[in-house]
Design an enzyme around this catalytic site. Sequence first.
Site, mmCIF file in Angstrom:
data_model
loop_
_atom_site.group_PDB
_atom_site.id
_atom_site.type_symbol
_atom_site.label_atom_id
_atom_site.label_comp_id
_atom_site.label_asym_id
_atom_site.label_seq_id
_atom_site.Cartn_x
_atom_site.Cartn_y
_atom_site.Cartn_z
ATOM 1 N N CYS A 83 0.679 -1.175 0.106
ATOM 2 C CA CYS A 83 0.123 -0.060 -0.088
ATOM 3 C C CYS A 83 0.969 1.271 -0.090
ATOM 4 C CB CYS A 83 -0.965 -0.216 1.253
ATOM 5 S SG CYS A 83 -1.800 1.582 1.364
ATOM 6 N N CYS A 91 -0.736 6.961 6.376
ATOM 7 C CA CYS A 91 -1.621 6.460 7.115
ATOM 8 C C CYS A 91 -0.997 5.848 8.420
ATOM 9 C CB CYS A 91 -2.210 5.400 6.411
ATOM 10 S SG CYS A 91 -3.446 4.434 7.306
ATOM 11 N N CYS A 94 -1.569 0.651 9.373
ATOM 12 C CA CYS A 94 -0.589 -0.591 9.430
ATOM 13 C C CYS A 94 0.731 -0.304 9.966
ATOM 14 C CB CYS A 94 -0.538 -0.945 7.720
ATOM 15 S SG CYS A 94 -2.248 -1.653 7.320
ATOM 16 N N CYS A 170 -8.012 1.150 0.497
ATOM 17 C CA CYS A 170 -7.404 0.355 1.746
ATOM 18 C C CYS A 170 -7.075 -0.750 1.695
ATOM 19 C CB CYS A 170 -8.181 0.946 2.953
ATOM 20 S SG CYS A 170 -7.696 -0.052 4.561
ATOM 21 N N GLN A 240 -15.750 -8.929 15.858
ATOM 22 C CA GLN A 240 -14.586 -9.178 15.320
ATOM 23 C C GLN A 240 -14.520 -8.867 13.803
ATOM 24 O OE1 GLN A 240 -11.869 -9.904 16.894
ATOM 25 N NE2 GLN A 240 -12.557 -10.331 19.036
ATOM 26 N N TYR A 269 -17.907 -9.026 30.059
ATOM 27 C CA TYR A 269 -17.748 -8.214 29.027
ATOM 28 C C TYR A 269 -18.290 -8.810 27.815
ATOM 29 C CZ TYR A 269 -14.155 -6.585 32.209
ATOM 30 O OH TYR A 269 -13.286 -6.016 33.301
ATOM 31 N N GLU A 293 -22.570 -7.121 30.542
ATOM 32 C CA GLU A 293 -22.362 -5.987 29.566
ATOM 33 C C GLU A 293 -22.805 -4.864 29.957
ATOM 34 O OE1 GLU A 293 -20.744 -3.862 26.710
ATOM 35 O OE2 GLU A 293 -20.028 -6.204 26.824
ATOM 36 N N ASP A 360 -13.364 -11.294 28.533
ATOM 37 C CA ASP A 360 -13.311 -10.829 26.994
ATOM 38 C C ASP A 360 -13.183 -9.263 27.356
ATOM 39 O OD1 ASP A 360 -12.687 -10.354 24.549
ATOM 40 O OD2 ASP A 360 -14.608 -11.075 23.710
ATOM 41 N N CYS A 387 -7.039 -8.596 23.743
ATOM 42 C CA CYS A 387 -6.539 -7.975 22.085
ATOM 43 C C CYS A 387 -5.373 -7.100 22.347
ATOM 44 C CB CYS A 387 -7.662 -6.902 21.607
ATOM 45 S SG CYS A 387 -8.246 -5.691 22.737
#
Length: 432
Positions: A83, A91, A94, A170, A240, A269, A293, A360, A387
């Site tokens: 890219c 950007c 990434c 993108c 996700q 969560y 939640e 989570d 994550c």
Amino acid sequence: MSTSPTTPAALAVGDVIALDIGPVAHGGFCVARHEGRVVFVRHALPGERVHAQVTQAREGQRFVRADCIEVLDPSPHRVAAPCRYAAPGLCGGCDFQHAALPYQRELKSAVVREQFSRLAALDVEVEVEPLSGDDTGLGWRTRVEFAVDETGRAGLRGSRSHEVVPVDSCLIADPRVLATGVLDQDWSGELAVDVAAPSQGDTVVVPVPSGESDTPVVTERVAAQSFSGTFEVSARGFWQVHPAAAGTFVDMVNQMLDPQPGETALDLYAGVGLFAAALAERVGESGKVIAVESDSEAVASAAGNLAAYPSVVVVRGRVDDAFGVQRAQRSGPARSRAPRSRKLRRHPLLPLRADVVVLDPPRTGAGRDVAAQVAALGARAIAYVACDPSALARDTAFLAQAGYRLAALRAFDAFPMTHHVECIALFEKGGA
């Protein structure tokens, strides 16, 4: 005045320096040193010698940030970024397009190991695994939020910046996202525009700001080895973004926890109820699943998604509030006033004991107090979906203090070309 070896060299934004690049660091940087000062460098790879331009320098800090602008001695793992926006000053989405895809996963594995060593005092053996169907690391992102600049053009943010970089493509976005023509339209008056390409149904485009009632709902189908189900999700809600992620993570959680009929399970969560549904199928009508939640839109979706499971109870609230954890709260507008504790009572639907737990949390992790409350449930197994490896490693230490050991760890490349990595950890009682 001369600079002593212990005094970092003065550097200013715009300075160009020659650097020998050291190991990868969490956050998409590599680490180098220049005359006593740490330099976090983007667009470089370990072992390279480069020219880098300083992009952030603050007086008194012992580190600066910089972008590699010229490679003097390239790594054998360096490739041409596919890219044209994945370059210094453009950007920031990434981090590793300049690295071969297998090597990107080696770098992420090194980061996970380093975080566990530093924050949990554990030497872990882990290799970041690709998700099914991901051969190029491109075209996977099914949900994208594009920022809008002052001229109404859609684009993406620069690294550590609010500046909008207009783009005409993108490469990590699902082709269906680009097919909407979102990047060719005038979005004047909007702050951003979200695009969601669900597994079922049409791709939707949602300008931001948008009224809550105007946000469309999309359908996501999960067809994993251990579970299958359909979920209604707000187009701007959490799901996700890699098409193979949800199914892979459900299978891994089911494998680690091995829920049994009649057991009590907690899904903390819980989002729109993905793990709660999978747990409900395993524990059956004789078991119980409590899903907690805080997001009102997600709770509404979860109530519908889980309506077919009589064993599931959905609780709206923050996880720490549900446990009755006291949080610091400012009293009045004056900043000088000391925080006072907000006294809470444990939610009456939250059990005192549980057999299995799914955690989570958001990127910030669960934290010490929630980890202690989860451990107090006495569960035979806890599955932690993370994550952020640093938050997971920190919470691993908290769980260890509460009597739970890390029994298994897997890591998945759910965000190719970026520095992000998804980890799933299993914790069991006792032992080192």
